[in-house]
Design a protein around this motif. Sequence first.
Motif, PDB file in Angstrom:
ATOM      1  N   LEU A 114      96.420-116.487  34.984  1.00 56.84           N
ATOM      2  CA  LEU A 114      95.965-115.930  36.064  1.00 56.84           C
ATOM      3  C   LEU A 114      96.200-114.316  35.996  1.00 56.84           C
ATOM      4  O   LEU A 114      97.124-113.917  35.618  1.00 56.84           O
ATOM      5  CB  LEU A 114      96.501-116.395  37.320  1.00 56.84           C
ATOM      6  N   LYS A 115      95.119-113.674  36.202  1.00 65.00           N
ATOM      7  CA  LYS A 115      95.194-112.031  36.014  1.00 65.00           C
ATOM      8  C   LYS A 115      94.716-111.683  37.325  1.00 65.00           C
ATOM      9  O   LYS A 115      93.751-111.949  38.000  1.00 65.00           O
ATOM     10  CB  LYS A 115      94.016-111.766  35.254  1.00 65.00           C
ATOM     11  N   PHE A 116      95.911-111.009  37.734  1.00 71.12           N
ATOM     12  CA  PHE A 116      95.829-110.397  39.465  1.00 71.12           C
ATOM     13  C   PHE A 116      95.420-108.867  39.171  1.00 71.12           C
ATOM     14  O   PHE A 116      95.913-108.136  38.105  1.00 71.12           O
ATOM     15  CB  PHE A 116      97.188-110.506  40.254  1.00 71.12           C
ATOM     16  N   PHE A 117      94.823-108.427  40.230  1.00 72.32           N
ATOM     17  CA  PHE A 117      94.632-106.778  40.325  1.00 72.32           C
ATOM     18  C   PHE A 117      95.816-106.341  41.073  1.00 72.32           C
ATOM     19  O   PHE A 117      96.515-106.760  42.428  1.00 72.32           O
ATOM     20  CB  PHE A 117      93.319-106.886  41.470  1.00 72.32           C
ATOM     21  N   ILE A 118      96.583-105.584  40.496  1.00 72.34           N
ATOM     22  CA  ILE A 118      98.014-105.191  40.983  1.00 72.34           C
ATOM     23  C   ILE A 118      97.711-103.474  41.431  1.00 72.34           C
ATOM     24  O   ILE A 118      97.091-102.814  40.833  1.00 72.34           O
ATOM     25  CB  ILE A 118      98.793-105.063  39.659  1.00 72.34           C
ATOM     26  N   LYS A 119      98.438-103.514  42.627  1.00 70.65           N
ATOM     27  CA  LYS A 119      98.611-101.952  42.995  1.00 70.65           C
ATOM     28  C   LYS A 119      99.169-101.246  41.894  1.00 70.65           C
ATOM     29  O   LYS A 119     100.258-101.626  41.282  1.00 70.65           O
ATOM     30  CB  LYS A 119      99.412-101.749  44.370  1.00 70.65           C
ATOM     31  N   LYS A 120      98.659 -99.868  41.758  1.00 67.91           N
ATOM     32  CA  LYS A 120      99.127 -99.077  40.633  1.00 67.91           C
ATOM     33  C   LYS A 120     100.752 -98.756  40.749  1.00 67.91           C
ATOM     34  O   LYS A 120     101.388 -98.617  39.613  1.00 67.91           O
ATOM     35  CB  LYS A 120      98.330 -97.615  40.510  1.00 67.91           C
ATOM     36  N   GLU A 121     101.143 -98.497  42.084  1.00 71.47           N
ATOM     37  CA  GLU A 121     102.534 -98.449  42.152  1.00 71.47           C
ATOM     38  C   GLU A 121     103.416 -99.403  41.479  1.00 71.47           C
ATOM     39  O   GLU A 121     104.416 -99.031  41.099  1.00 71.47           O
ATOM     40  CB  GLU A 121     102.928 -97.927  43.615  1.00 71.47           C
ATOM     41  N   PHE A 139      95.431-102.189  37.131  1.00 71.52           N
ATOM     42  CA  PHE A 139      96.153-101.572  38.103  1.00 71.52           C
ATOM     43  C   PHE A 139      95.081-100.720  39.021  1.00 71.52           C
ATOM     44  O   PHE A 139      94.465 -99.893  38.364  1.00 71.52           O
ATOM     45  CB  PHE A 139      96.951-100.672  37.418  1.00 71.52           C
ATOM     46  N   MET A 140      95.164-101.031  40.172  1.00 68.51           N
ATOM     47  CA  MET A 140      94.166-100.429  40.955  1.00 68.51           C
ATOM     48  C   MET A 140      94.916 -99.364  42.131  1.00 68.51           C
ATOM     49  O   MET A 140      95.863 -99.570  42.418  1.00 68.51           O
ATOM     50  CB  MET A 140      93.392-101.595  41.999  1.00 68.51           C
ATOM     51  N   GLY A 153      85.160 -87.535  44.247  1.00 66.94           N
ATOM     52  CA  GLY A 153      85.180 -87.811  42.718  1.00 66.94           C
ATOM     53  C   GLY A 153      85.946 -89.003  42.591  1.00 66.94           C
ATOM     54  O   GLY A 153      85.662 -89.333  41.424  1.00 66.94           O
ATOM     55  N   LYS A 154      86.919 -89.318  43.476  1.00 68.30           N
ATOM     56  CA  LYS A 154      87.841 -90.433  43.188  1.00 68.30           C
ATOM     57  C   LYS A 154      87.076 -91.861  43.736  1.00 68.30           C
ATOM     58  O   LYS A 154      87.592 -92.857  43.469  1.00 68.30           O
ATOM     59  CB  LYS A 154      88.954 -90.126  43.944  1.00 68.30           C
ATOM     60  N   VAL A 155      85.907 -91.696  44.484  1.00 63.70           N
ATOM     61  CA  VAL A 155      85.349 -92.724  45.054  1.00 63.70           C
ATOM     62  C   VAL A 155      85.286 -93.954  44.047  1.00 63.70           C
ATOM     63  O   VAL A 155      85.259 -95.069  44.474  1.00 63.70           O
ATOM     64  CB  VAL A 155      84.174 -92.503  45.771  1.00 63.70           C
ATOM     65  N   ASN A 156      84.760 -93.766  42.941  1.00 70.54           N
ATOM     66  CA  ASN A 156      84.439 -95.001  41.755  1.00 70.54           C
ATOM     67  C   ASN A 156      85.877 -95.026  40.856  1.00 70.54           C
ATOM     68  O   ASN A 156      85.538 -96.045  39.950  1.00 70.54           O
ATOM     69  CB  ASN A 156      83.394 -94.283  40.973  1.00 70.54           C
ATOM     70  N   ASP A 157      86.967 -94.788  41.389  1.00 77.49           N
ATOM     71  CA  ASP A 157      88.144 -95.163  40.589  1.00 77.49           C
ATOM     72  C   ASP A 157      88.409 -96.657  40.352  1.00 77.49           C
ATOM     73  O   ASP A 157      88.567 -97.201  39.142  1.00 77.49           O
ATOM     74  CB  ASP A 157      89.496 -94.579  41.245  1.00 77.49           C
ATOM     75  N   ASP A 158      88.332 -97.257  41.318  1.00 80.53           N
ATOM     76  CA  ASP A 158      88.428 -98.694  41.383  1.00 80.53           C
ATOM     77  C   ASP A 158      87.291 -99.669  40.516  1.00 80.53           C
ATOM     78  O   ASP A 158      87.765-100.363  40.004  1.00 80.53           O
ATOM     79  CB  ASP A 158      88.727 -99.319  42.719  1.00 80.53           C
ATOM     80  N   LEU A 159      86.228 -99.055  40.706  1.00 79.93           N
ATOM     81  CA  LEU A 159      85.146 -99.609  40.197  1.00 79.93           C
ATOM     82  C   LEU A 159      85.241 -99.381  38.352  1.00 79.93           C
ATOM     83  O   LEU A 159      84.869-100.301  37.813  1.00 79.93           O
ATOM     84  CB  LEU A 159      83.717 -99.037  40.377  1.00 79.93           C
ATOM     85  N   ILE A 160      85.793 -97.993  38.217  1.00 74.93           N
ATOM     86  CA  ILE A 160      86.007 -98.001  36.763  1.00 74.93           C
ATOM     87  C   ILE A 160      86.959 -98.815  36.154  1.00 74.93           C
ATOM     88  O   ILE A 160      86.823 -99.327  35.046  1.00 74.93           O
ATOM     89  CB  ILE A 160      86.261 -96.391  36.354  1.00 74.93           C
ATOM     90  N   ALA A 161      88.052 -98.890  36.791  1.00 78.00           N
ATOM     91  CA  ALA A 161      89.250 -99.683  36.494  1.00 78.00           C
ATOM     92  C   ALA A 161      88.906-101.146  36.358  1.00 78.00           C
ATOM     93  O   ALA A 161      89.309-101.894  35.284  1.00 78.00           O
ATOM     94  CB  ALA A 161      90.329 -99.721  37.324  1.00 78.00           C
ATOM     95  N   THR A 162      88.067-101.646  37.336  1.00 79.47           N
ATOM     96  CA  THR A 162      87.592-102.980  37.114  1.00 79.47           C
ATOM     97  C   THR A 162      86.698-103.191  36.007  1.00 79.47           C
ATOM     98  O   THR A 162      86.799-104.252  35.141  1.00 79.47           O
ATOM     99  CB  THR A 162      86.776-103.311  38.400  1.00 79.47           C
ATOM    100  N   LYS A 163      85.742-102.405  35.742  1.00 78.95           N
ATOM    101  CA  LYS A 163      85.026-102.560  34.479  1.00 78.95           C
ATOM    102  C   LYS A 163      85.721-102.433  33.162  1.00 78.95           C
ATOM    103  O   LYS A 163      85.263-103.255  32.408  1.00 78.95           O
ATOM    104  CB  LYS A 163      83.788-101.352  34.518  1.00 78.95           C
ATOM    105  N   LYS A 164      86.708-101.423  33.169  1.00 82.67           N
ATOM    106  CA  LYS A 164      87.593-101.515  31.872  1.00 82.67           C
ATOM    107  C   LYS A 164      88.393-102.886  31.672  1.00 82.67           C
ATOM    108  O   LYS A 164      88.403-103.337  30.642  1.00 82.67           O
ATOM    109  CB  LYS A 164      88.474-100.370  32.070  1.00 82.67           C
ATOM    110  N   ALA A 165      88.948-103.408  32.664  1.00 86.87           N
ATOM    111  CA  ALA A 165      89.723-104.666  32.619  1.00 86.87           C
ATOM    112  C   ALA A 165      88.713-105.919  32.204  1.00 86.87           C
ATOM    113  O   ALA A 165      89.011-106.548  31.509  1.00 86.87           O
ATOM    114  CB  ALA A 165      90.463-105.072  33.903  1.00 86.87           C
TER     115      ALA A 165
END
Length: 295
Positions: A114-121, A139-140, A153-165
């Motif tokens: 299982l791969k979970f979405f993890i808080k960056k902290e 890491f989100m 400019g940070k609004v797409n950070d999670d989308l970019i992280a999701t696409k990379k993953a």
Amino acid sequence: MKRFFQALLGALSIFMLVVFTLFIGIFVFSAILLRVITPVSLRHKIASPVMVGVANCWISTNLWWMRHVLRIKFINVNPVPLSMNQWSLVISNHRSWVDIFALFAVFHRKIPILKFFIKKEMARYPVVGQAWWALDYPFMQRHSKSYLAKNPGKVNDDLIATKKACEKFSLQPTSVVNFLEGTRFSAEKHSKSKSPFKHLLKPKAGGIAFTIQALGEKFSTVLDVTIGYEGQTPSFWDMACGRVGKVLVHVEPTDVPAKFIAMDYRSSSENRVAFQEWLNQRWKIKDALLEKMSK
């Protein structure tokens, strides 16, 4: 007296978890070294299986302790055919830290790890943070609305992280887990959010929508998981003390509707509404299941 012995068991459980995790850390950092020296094109064939093997050892040992020492009964109330050779999107309600172990108990070695979405902290956590990185857990960075208003400019950070993953996930069969409520359920959160569901918070569509956009054609199935507890929802300390009892897990396979695989979620309000309605229907079914489990 019973509470005293439960507290002793809780202290022993946490001590053993820490000691075993530190011991496993030797193998985690060895696997990380292998990952670093392995060419990028070969990582998913050489380094990734080694890291998965280390993680599976950690999971198996902890599940053994929970079942045989803490006497937790993870009951799969709706067994379904599963495969290690498929991409699965796992969606679930979220009530307790025990949920994560319940998912592992049902799916361990039956579908890809299982791969979970993890808080960056949480990347800073010793050993486990580095293990999550080596396993390519995404890491989100969660931003508040006020922060995004000041930093658009940070609004797409999670989308970019999701696409990379998801680019990495596409290389081999993967199980992606999403707790759609975004946080653990509590009566206070339920009241504050004005949720229309009795046992659930409102499902959040953004994260799962981005995952489907990036990897939708790969997913063989959606595994819709409903987790319920016998009596009061347990805390992590309750689990360590052996005060959990039965954990009921219902797994229902379904498909990602074809119309959502190629959708433009962010730009199309029509797609957003339709997708949210689909999730709400899944949540109505889940709410009814939780009502039955609570009786």
